[in-house]
Write a protein that holds these residues in place. Structure first.
Motif, PDB file in Angstrom:
ATOM      1  N   UNK A  76      20.738  32.375  35.136  1.00 17.46           N
ATOM      2  CA  UNK A  76      21.848  32.055  35.524  1.00 17.46           C
ATOM      3  C   UNK A  76      22.361  33.078  36.415  1.00 17.46           C
ATOM      4  N   UNK A  77      23.010  32.516  37.656  1.00 19.36           N
ATOM      5  CA  UNK A  77      23.972  33.418  38.647  1.00 19.36           C
ATOM      6  C   UNK A  77      25.364  33.107  38.453  1.00 19.36           C
ATOM      7  N   UNK A  78      26.011  34.067  38.815  1.00 20.71           N
ATOM      8  CA  UNK A  78      27.656  34.049  38.628  1.00 20.71           C
ATOM      9  C   UNK A  78      28.185  33.471  40.020  1.00 20.71           C
ATOM     10  N   UNK A  79      27.627  33.508  41.376  1.00 15.84           N
ATOM     11  CA  UNK A  79      28.108  33.501  42.358  1.00 15.84           C
ATOM     12  C   UNK A  79      26.923  33.305  43.394  1.00 15.84           C
ATOM     13  N   UNK A  80      27.281  32.771  44.555  1.00 19.85           N
ATOM     14  CA  UNK A  80      26.266  32.353  45.570  1.00 19.85           C
ATOM     15  C   UNK A  80      25.516  33.586  46.062  1.00 19.85           C
ATOM     16  N   UNK A  81      26.467  34.854  46.171  1.00 19.02           N
ATOM     17  CA  UNK A  81      25.694  36.050  46.484  1.00 19.02           C
ATOM     18  C   UNK A  81      24.684  36.762  45.769  1.00 19.02           C
ATOM     19  N   UNK A  82      24.443  36.030  44.461  1.00 17.31           N
ATOM     20  CA  UNK A  82      23.595  36.527  43.421  1.00 17.31           C
ATOM     21  C   UNK A  82      21.917  35.792  43.692  1.00 17.31           C
ATOM     22  N   UNK A  83      21.800  35.185  44.565  1.00 22.11           N
ATOM     23  CA  UNK A  83      20.644  34.459  44.686  1.00 22.11           C
ATOM     24  C   UNK A  83      20.525  34.170  46.309  1.00 22.11           C
ATOM     25  N   UNK A  84      18.962  34.125  46.675  1.00 22.36           N
ATOM     26  CA  UNK A  84      18.641  34.081  47.791  1.00 22.36           C
ATOM     27  C   UNK A  84      17.194  33.169  48.022  1.00 22.36           C
ATOM     28  N   UNK A  85      17.389  32.102  48.582  1.00 23.45           N
ATOM     29  CA  UNK A  85      15.919  31.141  48.863  1.00 23.45           C
ATOM     30  C   UNK A  85      16.089  30.194  47.889  1.00 23.45           C
ATOM     31  N   UNK A  86      17.300  30.038  47.130  1.00 21.96           N
ATOM     32  CA  UNK A  86      17.175  28.956  45.981  1.00 21.96           C
ATOM     33  C   UNK A  86      18.506  28.273  46.323  1.00 21.96           C
ATOM     34  N   UNK A  87      18.716  27.119  45.615  1.00 19.79           N
ATOM     35  CA  UNK A  87      20.090  26.314  45.570  1.00 19.79           C
ATOM     36  C   UNK A  87      20.980  27.014  44.691  1.00 19.79           C
ATOM     37  N   UNK A  88      22.372  27.123  45.174  1.00 15.58           N
ATOM     38  CA  UNK A  88      23.157  27.661  44.394  1.00 15.58           C
ATOM     39  C   UNK A  88      23.976  26.331  43.821  1.00 15.58           C
ATOM     40  N   UNK A  89      24.072  26.550  42.244  1.00 16.72           N
ATOM     41  CA  UNK A  89      24.234  25.486  41.259  1.00 16.72           C
ATOM     42  C   UNK A  89      26.078  25.911  41.253  1.00 16.72           C
ATOM     43  N   UNK A 116      17.370  41.004  40.194  1.00 20.27           N
ATOM     44  CA  UNK A 116      16.554  41.353  39.002  1.00 20.27           C
ATOM     45  C   UNK A 116      15.453  40.404  38.896  1.00 20.27           C
ATOM     46  N   UNK A 117      15.251  39.458  39.659  1.00 16.61           N
ATOM     47  CA  UNK A 117      14.112  38.526  39.723  1.00 16.61           C
ATOM     48  C   UNK A 117      13.588  38.142  41.158  1.00 16.61           C
ATOM     49  N   UNK A 127      19.684  37.498  40.906  1.00 21.57           N
ATOM     50  CA  UNK A 127      20.523  38.264  39.789  1.00 21.57           C
ATOM     51  C   UNK A 127      20.694  37.514  38.271  1.00 21.57           C
ATOM     52  N   UNK A 128      19.371  37.599  37.648  1.00 18.31           N
ATOM     53  CA  UNK A 128      19.581  36.672  36.303  1.00 18.31           C
ATOM     54  C   UNK A 128      19.500  37.441  35.102  1.00 18.31           C
ATOM     55  N   UNK A 129      19.126  38.808  35.180  1.00 15.14           N
ATOM     56  CA  UNK A 129      19.070  39.672  34.053  1.00 15.14           C
ATOM     57  C   UNK A 129      20.527  40.417  33.912  1.00 15.14           C
ATOM     58  N   UNK A 130      20.934  40.608  32.718  1.00 11.08           N
ATOM     59  CA  UNK A 130      22.317  41.241  32.714  1.00 11.08           C
ATOM     60  C   UNK A 130      22.644  41.732  31.334  1.00 11.08           C
ATOM     61  N   UNK A 131      23.521  42.533  31.385  1.00  9.66           N
ATOM     62  CA  UNK A 131      24.107  43.178  30.039  1.00  9.66           C
ATOM     63  C   UNK A 131      25.610  42.783  30.141  1.00  9.66           C
ATOM     64  N   UNK A 132      26.169  42.359  28.911  1.00  9.37           N
ATOM     65  CA  UNK A 132      27.541  41.914  28.915  1.00  9.37           C
ATOM     66  C   UNK A 132      28.008  42.868  27.482  1.00  9.37           C
TER      67      UNK A 132
END
Length: 157
Positions: A76-89, A116-117, A127-132
């Motif tokens: 999962x991405x948190x915002x549109x800037x965290x993906x490239x070339x994919x549809x943002x939901x 990260x992917x 950016x789907x790999x995270x640490x919280x």
């Protein structure tokens, strides 16, 4: 988790083509004497399954009071800037961000790379790999950082 039956785990996963291993993942911060839960997540692809995961994880956190470190492939991405070339939901991101806020989690910032992917041709990246960490745990982890390494052996971190 060590006492969950295989059938229940396979129902939560959504299909039967996987296996699992688990161990107790609760400890105590020595300096604070507070229980700490470490949760490794491999998020599902399906929107409804992701929403269900965040809801169940929040329920677990509400029942089991302590500090949390939640890490892994959230898918999962948190915002549109965290993906490239994919549809943002936007709805998936909203549900994910609401979970983070409601759980009182703080994201460890990423250093190194923006994503990260990526797929093999590098036409899609996320950016789907995270640490919280829970806010209380963040106080004990001020010097920790997350670094995305070069992609040599994996399509992730």
């Amino acid at each position: 988790m060590a006492w969950l039956e295989l059938f229940r785990l396979k129902m939560m996963w959504g299909n039967y083509s996987f296996d699992y291993a688990c161990s107790l993942s609760r400890g105590t911060w020595v300096s604070t004497n507070v229980e700490c839960y470490m949760v490794n997540v491999y998020g599902p692809q399906n929107s409804a399954a992701k929403a269900n995961l965040w809801e169940r994880l929040l329920q677990f956190m509400n029942i089991n009071v302590g500090d949390y470190i939640i890490f892994g492939d959230m898918n999962e991405v948190r915002n549109e800037n965290e993906s490239f070339g994919s549809n943002f939901d936007r709805e998936e991101a909203r549900v994910f961000n609401n979970f983070i806020g409601n759980a009182g989690l703080e994201q460890i910032s990423l250093n190194g790379r923006r994503f990260t992917w990526m797929n093999k041709s590098a036409t899609k990246m996320s950016r789907i790999d995270r640490i919280f960490v829970s806010l209380n745990a963040a106080v004990n982890m001020v010097e920790h950082k997350l670094v995305a390494l070069n992609r040599e052996h994996s399509d992730h971190l």
